[in-house]
Design a protein around this motif. Structure first.
Motif, PDB file in Angstrom:
ATOM      1  N   ARG A   2       0.797  -1.160   0.367  1.00  0.00           N
ATOM      2  CA  ARG A   2      -0.453   0.244   0.174  1.00  0.00           C
ATOM      3  C   ARG A   2       0.623   1.226   0.411  1.00  0.00           C
ATOM      4  O   ARG A   2       0.504   1.838  -0.622  1.00  0.00           O
ATOM      5  CB  ARG A   2      -0.569  -0.178   1.156  1.00  0.00           C
ATOM      6  CG  ARG A   2      -2.163  -1.310   1.301  1.00  0.00           C
ATOM      7  CD  ARG A   2      -3.109  -1.019   2.395  1.00  0.00           C
ATOM      8  NE  ARG A   2      -3.971  -1.899   2.236  1.00  0.00           N
ATOM      9  CZ  ARG A   2      -4.939  -2.254   1.933  1.00  0.00           C
ATOM     10  NH1 ARG A   2      -5.538  -1.168   1.382  1.00  0.00           N
ATOM     11  NH2 ARG A   2      -5.528  -3.084   1.663  1.00  0.00           N
ATOM     12  N   ASP A   3       1.944   1.620   0.142  1.00  0.00           N
ATOM     13  CA  ASP A   3       2.995   2.475   0.527  1.00  0.00           C
ATOM     14  C   ASP A   3       3.825   2.940  -0.784  1.00  0.00           C
ATOM     15  O   ASP A   3       4.109   3.824  -0.632  1.00  0.00           O
ATOM     16  CB  ASP A   3       4.036   1.760   1.412  1.00  0.00           C
ATOM     17  CG  ASP A   3       4.890   1.185   1.438  1.00  0.00           C
ATOM     18  OD1 ASP A   3       4.510   0.509   0.685  1.00  0.00           O
ATOM     19  OD2 ASP A   3       5.618   1.446   2.082  1.00  0.00           O
ATOM     20  N   VAL A   4       3.434   1.974  -1.448  1.00  0.00           N
ATOM     21  CA  VAL A   4       3.726   1.949  -3.132  1.00  0.00           C
ATOM     22  C   VAL A   4       2.752   3.096  -3.668  1.00  0.00           C
ATOM     23  O   VAL A   4       1.924   1.896  -3.963  1.00  0.00           O
ATOM     24  CB  VAL A   4       4.161   0.868  -3.645  1.00  0.00           C
ATOM     25  CG1 VAL A   4       4.842   1.122  -5.432  1.00  0.00           C
ATOM     26  CG2 VAL A   4       5.273   0.126  -3.058  1.00  0.00           C
ATOM     27  N   LYS A   5       2.833   4.633  -3.938  1.00  0.00           N
ATOM     28  CA  LYS A   5       1.709   4.814  -4.819  1.00  0.00           C
ATOM     29  C   LYS A   5       2.433   5.804  -6.330  1.00  0.00           C
ATOM     30  O   LYS A   5       0.962   5.628  -7.289  1.00  0.00           O
ATOM     31  CB  LYS A   5       1.343   5.777  -3.841  1.00  0.00           C
ATOM     32  CG  LYS A   5       0.590   5.158  -2.722  1.00  0.00           C
ATOM     33  CD  LYS A   5       0.121   6.172  -1.944  1.00  0.00           C
ATOM     34  CE  LYS A   5      -0.317   6.124  -0.557  1.00  0.00           C
ATOM     35  NZ  LYS A   5      -1.973   5.247  -0.423  1.00  0.00           N
ATOM     36  N   THR A   6       3.421   5.443  -6.181  1.00  0.00           N
ATOM     37  CA  THR A   6       4.247   5.889  -7.178  1.00  0.00           C
ATOM     38  C   THR A   6       5.180   5.324  -8.154  1.00  0.00           C
ATOM     39  O   THR A   6       5.580   4.485  -7.820  1.00  0.00           O
ATOM     40  CB  THR A   6       4.464   7.659  -7.133  1.00  0.00           C
ATOM     41  OG1 THR A   6       5.925   7.053  -6.501  1.00  0.00           O
ATOM     42  CG2 THR A   6       3.965   8.808  -6.898  1.00  0.00           C
ATOM     43  N   ASP A   7       5.050   5.575  -9.219  1.00  0.00           N
ATOM     44  CA  ASP A   7       6.199   5.023 -10.190  1.00  0.00           C
ATOM     45  C   ASP A   7       7.914   5.034  -9.151  1.00  0.00           C
ATOM     46  O   ASP A   7       7.982   4.513  -9.341  1.00  0.00           O
ATOM     47  CB  ASP A   7       6.254   4.884 -11.731  1.00  0.00           C
ATOM     48  CG  ASP A   7       5.079   5.290 -12.762  1.00  0.00           C
ATOM     49  OD1 ASP A   7       5.183   4.301 -12.296  1.00  0.00           O
ATOM     50  OD2 ASP A   7       5.438   5.967 -13.122  1.00  0.00           O
ATOM     51  N   GLU A   8       7.874   6.410  -9.094  1.00  0.00           N
ATOM     52  CA  GLU A   8       9.297   6.432  -7.715  1.00  0.00           C
ATOM     53  C   GLU A   8       9.243   5.609  -7.318  1.00  0.00           C
ATOM     54  O   GLU A   8      10.407   4.715  -6.548  1.00  0.00           O
ATOM     55  CB  GLU A   8       9.607   8.129  -8.238  1.00  0.00           C
ATOM     56  CG  GLU A   8      10.729   8.201  -7.519  1.00  0.00           C
ATOM     57  CD  GLU A   8      12.038   8.294  -8.268  1.00  0.00           C
ATOM     58  OE1 GLU A   8      13.298   7.553  -8.719  1.00  0.00           O
ATOM     59  OE2 GLU A   8      11.280   8.205  -9.779  1.00  0.00           O
ATOM     60  N   ASP A   9       8.437   5.523  -5.636  1.00  0.00           N
ATOM     61  CA  ASP A   9       8.301   4.311  -4.962  1.00  0.00           C
ATOM     62  C   ASP A   9       8.692   3.233  -5.685  1.00  0.00           C
ATOM     63  O   ASP A   9       9.096   2.458  -4.521  1.00  0.00           O
ATOM     64  CB  ASP A   9       6.837   5.018  -4.212  1.00  0.00           C
ATOM     65  CG  ASP A   9       6.810   5.785  -3.636  1.00  0.00           C
ATOM     66  OD1 ASP A   9       7.627   6.577  -3.405  1.00  0.00           O
ATOM     67  OD2 ASP A   9       6.273   6.171  -3.338  1.00  0.00           O
ATOM     68  N   LEU A  10       8.192   2.718  -7.023  1.00  0.00           N
ATOM     69  CA  LEU A  10       8.063   1.230  -7.100  1.00  0.00           C
ATOM     70  C   LEU A  10       9.715   1.475  -7.601  1.00  0.00           C
ATOM     71  O   LEU A  10      10.317   0.798  -7.382  1.00  0.00           O
ATOM     72  CB  LEU A  10       7.376   1.051  -8.306  1.00  0.00           C
ATOM     73  CG  LEU A  10       7.384  -0.046  -8.894  1.00  0.00           C
ATOM     74  CD1 LEU A  10       7.232  -1.434  -8.100  1.00  0.00           C
ATOM     75  CD2 LEU A  10       6.381  -0.229  -9.691  1.00  0.00           C
ATOM     76  N   ARG A  11      10.187   1.882  -8.569  1.00  0.00           N
ATOM     77  CA  ARG A  11      11.434   2.503  -8.852  1.00  0.00           C
ATOM     78  C   ARG A  11      12.685   1.830  -7.285  1.00  0.00           C
ATOM     79  O   ARG A  11      13.369   1.122  -7.502  1.00  0.00           O
ATOM     80  CB  ARG A  11      12.178   3.504  -9.726  1.00  0.00           C
ATOM     81  CG  ARG A  11      13.475   3.290 -10.301  1.00  0.00           C
ATOM     82  CD  ARG A  11      13.487   4.040 -11.306  1.00  0.00           C
ATOM     83  NE  ARG A  11      12.827   4.183 -12.757  1.00  0.00           N
ATOM     84  CZ  ARG A  11      11.898   5.526 -12.837  1.00  0.00           C
ATOM     85  NH1 ARG A  11      11.513   6.088 -11.985  1.00  0.00           N
ATOM     86  NH2 ARG A  11      11.019   5.512 -13.761  1.00  0.00           N
ATOM     87  N   ARG A  12      12.077   2.626  -6.605  1.00  0.00           N
ATOM     88  CA  ARG A  12      13.352   2.734  -5.443  1.00  0.00           C
ATOM     89  C   ARG A  12      13.223   0.948  -4.990  1.00  0.00           C
ATOM     90  O   ARG A  12      13.985   1.093  -4.042  1.00  0.00           O
ATOM     91  CB  ARG A  12      12.455   3.817  -4.390  1.00  0.00           C
ATOM     92  CG  ARG A  12      13.349   5.079  -4.998  1.00  0.00           C
ATOM     93  CD  ARG A  12      13.657   5.918  -3.474  1.00  0.00           C
ATOM     94  NE  ARG A  12      12.326   6.823  -4.047  1.00  0.00           N
ATOM     95  CZ  ARG A  12      11.215   7.300  -3.145  1.00  0.00           C
ATOM     96  NH1 ARG A  12      11.148   7.163  -2.316  1.00  0.00           N
ATOM     97  NH2 ARG A  12       9.992   8.704  -3.917  1.00  0.00           N
ATOM     98  N   ARG A  13      11.756   0.810  -4.687  1.00  0.00           N
ATOM     99  CA  ARG A  13      12.209  -0.768  -3.750  1.00  0.00           C
ATOM    100  C   ARG A  13      12.665  -1.426  -4.648  1.00  0.00           C
ATOM    101  O   ARG A  13      13.169  -2.285  -3.911  1.00  0.00           O
ATOM    102  CB  ARG A  13       9.874  -0.898  -3.805  1.00  0.00           C
ATOM    103  CG  ARG A  13      10.121  -1.925  -3.286  1.00  0.00           C
ATOM    104  CD  ARG A  13       8.474  -2.150  -2.865  1.00  0.00           C
ATOM    105  NE  ARG A  13       7.633  -3.103  -1.986  1.00  0.00           N
ATOM    106  CZ  ARG A  13       7.977  -3.347  -0.800  1.00  0.00           C
ATOM    107  NH1 ARG A  13       8.190  -1.897  -0.122  1.00  0.00           N
ATOM    108  NH2 ARG A  13       7.399  -4.399  -0.057  1.00  0.00           N
ATOM    109  N   PHE A  14      12.343  -1.672  -5.408  1.00  0.00           N
ATOM    110  CA  PHE A  14      13.526  -2.179  -6.771  1.00  0.00           C
ATOM    111  C   PHE A  14      14.735  -2.704  -7.215  1.00  0.00           C
ATOM    112  O   PHE A  14      15.562  -3.075  -7.687  1.00  0.00           O
ATOM    113  CB  PHE A  14      12.587  -2.611  -8.628  1.00  0.00           C
ATOM    114  CG  PHE A  14      11.831  -3.612  -8.105  1.00  0.00           C
ATOM    115  CD1 PHE A  14      11.580  -5.119  -7.904  1.00  0.00           C
ATOM    116  CD2 PHE A  14      10.087  -3.158  -8.073  1.00  0.00           C
ATOM    117  CE1 PHE A  14      10.476  -5.561  -7.840  1.00  0.00           C
ATOM    118  CE2 PHE A  14       8.824  -3.725  -8.056  1.00  0.00           C
ATOM    119  CZ  PHE A  14       8.817  -5.150  -7.522  1.00  0.00           C
ATOM    120  N   GLU A  15      15.504  -0.677  -7.040  1.00  0.00           N
ATOM    121  CA  GLU A  15      16.563  -0.879  -6.487  1.00  0.00           C
ATOM    122  C   GLU A  15      17.488  -1.411  -5.854  1.00  0.00           C
ATOM    123  O   GLU A  15      17.706  -1.726  -4.703  1.00  0.00           O
ATOM    124  CB  GLU A  15      17.346   0.597  -7.172  1.00  0.00           C
ATOM    125  CG  GLU A  15      16.211   1.148  -8.213  1.00  0.00           C
ATOM    126  CD  GLU A  15      16.667   2.546  -9.135  1.00  0.00           C
ATOM    127  OE1 GLU A  15      16.791   2.860  -7.453  1.00  0.00           O
ATOM    128  OE2 GLU A  15      16.424   3.079  -9.774  1.00  0.00           O
TER     129      GLU A  15
END
Length: 109
Positions: free
Chosen positions: A96-109
């Motif tokens: 739920r805390d992943v709301k934007t593309d940037e949040d998703l990108r940071r999560r997988f980096e």
């Protein structure tokens, strides 16, 4: 009547309902010849379909590699990897805390 044209007399000359078996042995041989011919046709069709499938898969693989390597005219140059254009990754069940593309990108980096 129904508007369709009647079949010509020659068309309905031989049907299963109006053929007569003169000799059972001749009928038996004709039946096995027909069955054998159908097996030959079915096997030929399966062989041709199998060969065509292998050609299709090989051609698709070549196109995939060519597209991935951008070996043809590519605006970004031959080293540009452009597979993202045709193939994307689908990510499901995001937190739920992943709301934007940037949040998703940071999560997988």
């Amino acid at each position: 009547s129904s508007g369709s044209t009647p079949a010509s007399p020659d068309f309905m000359r031989y049907t299963i309902a109006n053929t007569q078996v003169k000799d059972a042995q001749d009928y038996f041989l004709e039946l096995w010849f027909t069955v054998g011919a159908m097996y030959v046709l079915a096997l030929t069709l399966m062989f041709l379909m199998h060969r065509q499938w292998h050609r299709f898969v090989g051609r698709r693989r070549q196109d995939y590699i060519k597209f991935a390597q951008c070996s043809d005219v590519c605006p970004a140059g031959p080293d540009h990897f452009r597979m993202q254009i045709a193939h994307s990754v689908l990510v499901e069940r995001l937190p739920r805390d992943v709301k934007t593309d940037e949040d998703l990108r940071r999560r997988f980096e």
